[in-house]
Design an enzyme around this catalytic site. Structure first.
Site, mmCIF file in Angstrom:
data_model
loop_
_atom_site.group_PDB
_atom_site.id
_atom_site.type_symbol
_atom_site.label_atom_id
_atom_site.label_comp_id
_atom_site.label_asym_id
_atom_site.label_seq_id
_atom_site.Cartn_x
_atom_site.Cartn_y
_atom_site.Cartn_z
ATOM 1 N N GLY A 11 0.893 -0.949 -0.030
ATOM 2 C CA GLY A 11 -0.116 -0.029 0.142
ATOM 3 C C GLY A 11 1.135 0.894 0.154
ATOM 4 O O GLY A 11 0.527 2.052 -0.061
ATOM 5 N N ALA B 60 6.145 9.034 -9.077
ATOM 6 C CA ALA B 60 5.840 8.192 -9.787
ATOM 7 C C ALA B 60 7.155 9.372 -10.561
ATOM 8 O O ALA B 60 8.309 8.671 -11.533
ATOM 9 C CB ALA B 60 5.311 8.286 -11.613
ATOM 10 N N GLY C 127 10.398 12.078 -9.478
ATOM 11 C CA GLY C 127 11.735 11.760 -8.769
ATOM 12 C C GLY C 127 12.536 12.461 -9.207
ATOM 13 O O GLY C 127 13.065 13.356 -10.288
ATOM 14 N N GLY D 202 16.586 12.574 -10.017
ATOM 15 C CA GLY D 202 17.948 11.892 -10.213
ATOM 16 C C GLY D 202 18.923 12.456 -9.649
ATOM 17 O O GLY D 202 18.516 13.777 -10.006
ATOM 18 N N LYS E 37 20.907 2.736 -3.749
ATOM 19 C CA LYS E 37 21.555 1.710 -4.653
ATOM 20 C C LYS E 37 23.068 0.687 -4.426
ATOM 21 O O LYS E 37 23.754 1.622 -4.033
ATOM 22 C CB LYS E 37 21.911 1.818 -5.858
ATOM 23 C CG LYS E 37 20.330 2.260 -6.941
ATOM 24 C CD LYS E 37 20.751 2.375 -8.119
ATOM 25 C CE LYS E 37 19.234 4.190 -8.639
ATOM 26 N NZ LYS E 37 19.933 4.790 -8.514
ATOM 27 N N HIS F 21 22.173 -2.222 -7.804
ATOM 28 C CA HIS F 21 22.761 -1.083 -8.749
ATOM 29 C C HIS F 21 22.840 -2.131 -10.349
ATOM 30 O O HIS F 21 22.427 -1.589 -11.424
ATOM 31 C CB HIS F 21 23.699 -0.334 -9.018
ATOM 32 C CG HIS F 21 23.507 0.768 -9.049
ATOM 33 N ND1 HIS F 21 23.902 2.362 -8.542
ATOM 34 C CD2 HIS F 21 23.696 1.777 -10.456
ATOM 35 C CE1 HIS F 21 23.921 3.191 -9.909
ATOM 36 N NE2 HIS F 21 23.558 2.745 -10.329
#
Ligand code: A2P
Length: 315
Positions: free
Chosen positions: A7, A12, A14, A16, A75, A108
């Protein structure tokens, strides 16, 4: 917003942070939070997590945002793929980001290096996937969820074949594959597979990453931001080409993480969420696909490396 299995909701769009240099990323994050960004895409190897952490901490303590409202991804680098190395690596990233948990932690690359190696220069600095199976790394990622250090786990640069491989033995199935994706590399099969399996997709280098170091840039690369088809669509919609590229990714149901450290472009990119592309716009972009990678992974396939373009991308 993309909804996760428990949930949790990920914005959507973001920001970078690959190639955002220390010295500029602090201001970029502070500005982005003021504009309304809540999703930040980070990685150990971007060498800027400390500064990002400071910006997040300061924004929280200045009352601009709360930790709960942020979605922070990071990552795992390729030299810490052994199961026992995953949690210590994640703890290092959390210390740098000054956070108690991540929202999403990704493997990554499906590539392993000897410990301590950031970028291999000779073949012997790589470890093959036979010697460091992805399932082992994935087990370490599951340990990180169970230890409460990250809410979700996923991968980056994984093919359908590798997603199937780790899913087969997983207790916690991957929830994200972050891959290069833009109109010249649409990867529709991968998107369909992932969405059918309940795996989200994040599009990286959505603008073609024109600020890459020359050593990882091909000669005569096509430009996405100046592509005639994209330019025409931008004119039709009275917006910028960057905004067309970002909205196209969102319209396909993927997350997208354009990088910027420029206040005007940060705002412009954020506002791309409000644009709506027509069926004709989408069809014109869909016809641009030519499976062209800006990041083809050439630095992982040097002489003596167990990795080849064929076994990296499984195509
Ligand atoms: P800057 O950081 O100065 O804004 P990608 O997200 O594909 O890696 O691309 C990032 C590159 O695109 C950076 O050079 C960034 O520069 C530039 N960029 C970001 N947003 C825009 C935009 N809306 N229009 C043009 N260039 C952009």
């Amino acid at each position: 917003m993309l909804s996760f299995r428990n949930g949790d909701m990920m914005p959507a769009l973001g920001l970078g942070t690959w190639k955002s240099r220390p010295g500029e990323v602090y201001d970029a994050i502070r500005e982005a939070i003021k504009i309304g960004y809540r999703h930040f895409d980070c990685a150990f190897i971007y060498e800027n997590e400390k500064e990002i952490g400071q910006a997040l901490t300061d924004a929280i303590s200045d009352g601009e945002v709360s930790r709960n409202d942020l979605w922070i991804t990071s990552k795992l680098w390729c030299d810490v793929h052994a199961r026992a190395d995953v949690i210590p690596a994640l703890k290092g990233t959390l210390a740098d980001l000054k956070l108690e948990y991540l929202d999403l932690y990704l493997i990554h690359w499906p590539i392993a290096f000897q410990k301590g190696i950031k970028y291999p220069r000779i073949g012997s600095e790589f470890i093959s996937l036979d010697d460091m199976p992805l399932e082992e790394t994935w087990a370490g990622m599951e340990d990180a969820v169970n230890a409460g250090l990250t809410r979700h786990i996923g991968v980056s640069n994984f093919s359908i074949k590798k997603l199937k491989q780790i899913s087969a033995s997983a207790t916690i199935k991957p929830e994200m594959d972050q891959v290069e994706m833009h109109p010249l590399l649409q990867q529709s099969k991968l998107v369909s597979f992932c969405h059918a399996e309940g795996i989200h997709v994040t599009a990286y280098s959505p603008l073609g990453s024109p600020d890459r170091h020359p050593s990882i840039k091909g000669k005569d690369e096509p430009s996405l931001l100046e592509h005639p088809v994209i330019t025409k669509i931008a004119e039709r919609n009275n917006c910028s080409t960057g905004q067309v590229l970002i909205q196209w990714a969102m319209a396909r149901g993927t997350a997208v993480i354009p990088k910027s450290v420029n206040p005007g472009r940060l705002k412009q990119n954020f506002d791309a969420a409000g644009i709506s592309l027509s069926d004709k716009d989408m069809a014109d972009i869909n016809a641009m696909d030519r499976h062209f990678r800006y990041l083809e992974g050439g630095i992982w396939t040097i002489e003596g490396s167990p990795y080849t373009k064929a076994n990296l991308w499984d195509e």
